[in-house]
Design an enzyme around this catalytic site. Structure first.
Site, mmCIF file in Angstrom:
data_model
loop_
_atom_site.group_PDB
_atom_site.id
_atom_site.type_symbol
_atom_site.label_atom_id
_atom_site.label_comp_id
_atom_site.label_asym_id
_atom_site.label_seq_id
_atom_site.Cartn_x
_atom_site.Cartn_y
_atom_site.Cartn_z
ATOM 1 N N HIS A 328 0.653 -1.263 -0.149
ATOM 2 C CA HIS A 328 0.229 0.119 -0.027
ATOM 3 C C HIS A 328 1.045 1.162 0.033
ATOM 4 O O HIS A 328 0.370 2.426 -0.229
ATOM 5 C CB HIS A 328 -0.929 -0.084 1.011
ATOM 6 N N ASP A 359 -0.036 -7.727 1.297
ATOM 7 C CA ASP A 359 0.511 -6.333 1.343
ATOM 8 C C ASP A 359 1.958 -6.069 1.411
ATOM 9 O O ASP A 359 2.463 -5.517 2.503
ATOM 10 C CB ASP A 359 -0.177 -5.513 2.604
ATOM 11 N N SER A 437 4.478 2.213 8.373
ATOM 12 C CA SER A 437 4.215 1.077 7.274
ATOM 13 C C SER A 437 5.323 0.592 6.712
ATOM 14 O O SER A 437 6.085 1.695 5.665
ATOM 15 C CB SER A 437 3.234 1.526 6.361
#
Length: 870
Positions: A328, A359, A437
């Site tokens: 992402h 992901d 992230s």
């Protein structure tokens, strides 16, 4: 010097022999260029390709052989050179200088024989060898007749050929012309590497591009072959592969921290790690910051994109000059820049592989100086509960590196927000913020996960992608030279916790008779037919590949019975899975062994005085192959590859930890096999299931893909995707998604009317997010089909109606339809939609009005193209 030449008759016979040997052809003796090929099964395409390439060479030699005089090699070369020069002038290509051969009058006087040793008085003539001036390579110059030291080595003339693909090919035109040309023809598809030292001067091609082995008509195929060969090189090096193979999903705490009975050594190692971890300087060198520019599609004005924006994220370096981050972080990216810790310079990165379902993404950079003075992080095993964990990254609130600390609080199978798929994940109490992230989560200096999402409702609940998921992703790339994705069972199930329900299904009686364990089993309520159908030939080996039951050793039961390599190596073609299951000694528990009797065709159990043993056998007489693989509706799953499935759908991960049973299939790869023990019609049996990707009616994610659309007369059509589904308020679509997950046919799509633009021809139409049912009385299959229906004529409409009338969305949506018979489809488009209120409403457009105002509508709403279909 030996001169090589031949007569036309001799060359014809020679080439006929070569073609017979190389391609097993039958040739006409009068015309050796026209040959009929004896095709064997599976060789039609290969032989036709080789024959086409040989015919190209035959055409050249055929023109040479038309000359009635004796032909010398020097004349052949000169003829080829002249033809190339003529083509070069016409095409105005860049000028190259090729070796030109001068004729030798004394040589021309020699009679035509296969071999002829020229007398020394001819060699002593003060004439230069025509090849000598153009040979830049010293190794080739030694064959020159002017080199006195090599007079006894002038039995051969070496021609140096350099292809346009930079590959060097050395051929010897010796007196044995048959073997020479045969070698050339037989090795057309092989690359010949010759170690020849090139001088500073460029060695030009001997033959022009049109005459080279892989040229002109086959140039595209050669590029594809080169690309394929490059793709076969795995990005996973040996160090990283060794690290991944040591990662285990079921390692215990003793396996991670040390061997049993060596607690003192374990404590010393833990203390050393803690002392070393106080600085963490070397781990900082393995973490990078990402600067990503993205351009996301506009879901309201679907033909446009949102303005570009910039985001930041984290990543970390592993072996092989690879960078791991979240998918992402780089979705819809137009540019990615990376920066090392303690360095202000930014490097441009590129994407190698992306796995949106889990992901994860792999990046690298072409500037290899980026990897100077960095530390490649190593992966560790799945952490245990209460393990201290440290996260490193670049969260919001600052530009520099940030470190947080917490503990592992939970391991479970939950939804990944990015893809909406369920996978194994690790919950931690260390706070994660936007920007974290893609950063690593470390336990004892090893990467045990990737930071990727948090739970907004509660405080200090964050999640990381465990190292076992990362390992599966990287091993999939290494095994298949591409990312193929995760396999799923393709069923819906209901837990069997209610005693009355278990009694109705006969499970309570089986428990009392000790046929099955207590509190095991789940009920299958729906099956993806395309996944389980034998008629689709999906259980047969494709491309003659071996499909193992997983890539690792999956034990059926607790004994060391391997269901993988021992039996599935022979699973090719039409496999009798009843025989396969019978041949494998199926272990049902650690206290009870269930064996198969091949002669009696029974699966039975040993009986002793232990109360936990099971007393039953299953007779396999009369079983057909269809019943030995695949699951059916109302089957009850008891075990998968020897692991019991609890009545709540959970399975033991390790020790007393349980997770959702879907994780058993997440360990496997596409096309892997598994043995599933079930109850069918109140009888126990085992079946084989091959795992595939499940085709959902609504894609769980559509990242990096633009939504399909079609704009006609101001009406915007699209297909239902998850990105659109999130923003729709149509309860009919909600029902559709709740009750219909699997596709009935591979090309099925739900076509929706996204919105209606205000135009002169759409007055009175204000519908949005409606499902398109029919166009001109024909049921719509997908967006491409809708475009065909709108743009067709009256004649094609009748054919389309007869061809497609059987296909219907009624398998997904139930509605009553009233046919409209008075339709002139040459001028009228009739569209039937299902609105948000559940009404079936017609929309009618006039084709002439659409054609009249089409350009005006495009100009008003800045529509550059009226459709995007792939």
């Amino acid at each position: 010097m030996d001169i090589i030449f031949c007569t036309p008759t001799y060359c014809k016979i020679m080439l006929m022999i070569i073609m017979l040997i190389s391609l097993r052809t039958r040739c006409d003796t009068n015309n050796f260029l026209n040959c009929s090929v004896e095709k064997e099964e599976g060789e039609e395409e290969i032989i036709s390709t080789n024959l086409k390439r040989i015919n190209d060479d035959m055409n050249i030699l055929g023109r040479i052989l038309n000359d009635e005089r004796n032909i010398k090699i020097t004349d052949i070369v000169e003829m080829l050179q002249n033809e190339y020069d003529d083509k070069k002038k016409k095409k105005k290509k860049k000028k190259y200088i090729y070796r030109k051969k001068k004729s030798n009058n004394k040589i021309n006087e020699i009679n035509s024989v296969q071999h002829f040793n020229v007398k020394e008085n001819i060699l002593n003539e003060k004439k230069k060898n025509p090849l000598n001036d153009n040979f830049k390579n010293p190794k080739l110059r030694k064959h020159s007749p002017n080199n006195k030291k090599n007079k006894n080595k002038i039995g051969q003339i070496k021609f140096h050929i350099v292809g346009y693909d930079k590959k060097k090919i050395t051929k010897y035109l010796t007196p044995s012309m048959i073997s020479s040309i045969q070698k050339r023809l037989m090795n057309k598809n092989k690359k010949t590497n010759v170690n020849v030292n090139m001088s500073n001067g460029r060695v030009l091609p001997f033959f022009p591009k049109e005459y080279f082995l892989h040229s002109s008509t086959h140039e595209k195929k050669d590029k594809m072959a080169t690309k394929k060969n490059n793709k076969e090189e795995s990005i996973i090096n040996e160090r990283l592969l060794e690290n991944l193979e040591n990662i285990s999903l079921s390692r215990t705490i003793k396996d991670i921290r040390g061997e049993e009975g060596n607690e003192r050594k374990v404590k010393e190692e833990d203390n050393n790690i803690k002392e070393e971890g106080n600085s963490f300087k070397k781990y900082f060198k393995g973490v990078v910051k990402l600067y990503v520019d993205i351009t996301e599609p506009n879901l309201e004005m679907i033909w446009q994109n949102y303005p570009p924006k910039s985001i930041t994220g984290s990543g970390f370096i592993i072996e092989g000059h690879l960078i791991i981050t979240n998918a992402h972080n780089i979705s819809y990216s137009t540019r990615i820049l990376i920066r090392k810790h303690g360095n202000s310079g930014k490097y441009e990165a590129k994407i190698l592989y992306v796995a949106h379902d889990v992901d994860i993404a792999i990046l690298t950079t072409d500037d290899k100086t980026f990897f100077d003075d960095v530390y490649a992080l190593h992966f560790g095993a799945l952490p245990s509960l209460k393990d201290e964990i440290i996260t490193i990254g670049y969260p919001a609130g600052g530009d520099k590196l940030s470190v947080t600390e917490g503990i592992v609080s939970r391991i479970d199978v939950q939804y990944y927000k990015h893809s909406n798929y369920k996978f194994l994940l690790t919950q931690i109490d260390a706070p994660l913020n936007p920007g974290n992230s893609g950063g690593p989560a470390l336990v004892r200096g090893k990467v045990v996960g990737i930071c990727f999402q948090s739970y907004k409702v509660s405080n200090n609940i964050s999640y990381i992608i465990p190292s076992t998921i990362i390992s599966h992703f990287l091993l999939d790339i290494h095994k298949n030279k591409d990312y193929t994705g995760y396999a799923f069972l393709g069923v819906k199930y209901e837990p069997l916790e209610n005693p009355s329900l278990r009694e109705a299904l006969g499970l309570e009686e089986m428990e009392r008779k000790k046929i099955i364990k207590k509190n095991v089993g789940i009920l299958i309520t729906e099956v993806f037919e395309g996944h389980m159908s034998k008629q689709d030939d999906k259980y047969h080996d494709m491309d003659n590949k071996h499909h193992n039951v997983g890539d690792t050793h999956h034990n059926v039961g607790d004994t060391h019975h391997n269901v993988g390599d021992d039996h599935t190596d022979n699973l090719q073609g039409d496999t009798d899975y009843c025989t396969y299951i019978l041949n494998s000694n199926i272990i049902t528990s650690d206290k009870k062994n269930i064996y198969s009797d091949k002669k009696k065709k029974k699966i039975y159990s040993d009986n002793n005085n232990n109360n936990n043993n099971f007393n039953y056998y299953y007779n396999m007489h009369g079983e057909d192959e269809q019943s030995c693989y695949g699951l059916k509706k109302n089957d009850i799953i008891l075990r998968v590859d020897g692991k019991d499935i609890n009545n709540d759908g959970s399975v033991i991960l390790r020790d007393n930890e349980t997770v959702g049973f879907q994780h058993l299939f997440n360990e496997k790869f596409i096309n892997d096999l598994c043995i599933i023990k079930i109850v069918r019609n109140k009888k126990i049996k085992s079946v084989m299931v091959k795992l595939y990707k499940v085709k959902y009616l609504l894609n769980q994610h559509n990242w990096d893909k633009r939504n399909k659309y079609f704009i006609y007369g101001g009406i915007v059509f699209s297909i239902l995707t998850r990105s659109l589904y999130v923003y729709t308020q149509n309860p009919e679509i909600n029902k559709l998604m709740l009750y219909n997950n699997f596709k009935k046919k591979s090309k099925d799509e739900i076509v929706v009317l996204k919105n209606i633009l205000p135009t002169k021809i759409t007055t009175g139409y204000y519908y949005t997010d409606s499902i398109v049912l029919r166009v001109n009385n024909i049921k719509v299959k997908n967006l491409k089909h809708l475009i065909e229906l709108i743009e067709m004529t009256k004649y094609t409409n009748r054919l389309m109606y007869l061809k497609n009338n059987k296909h219907t969305l009624q398998s997904y949506i139930n509605y009553y339809n009233t046919k409209i018979t008075s339709l002139n489809i040459n001028t009228i488009i009739h569209i039937l939609i299902l609105t948000t209120s559940g009404q079936k409403v017609p929309i009618v457009l006039n084709k002439r009005d659409v054609e009249k105002y089409n350009e005006e509508i495009k100009k008003i709403y800045s529509i550059t193209r009226d459709r995007y279909v792939y």
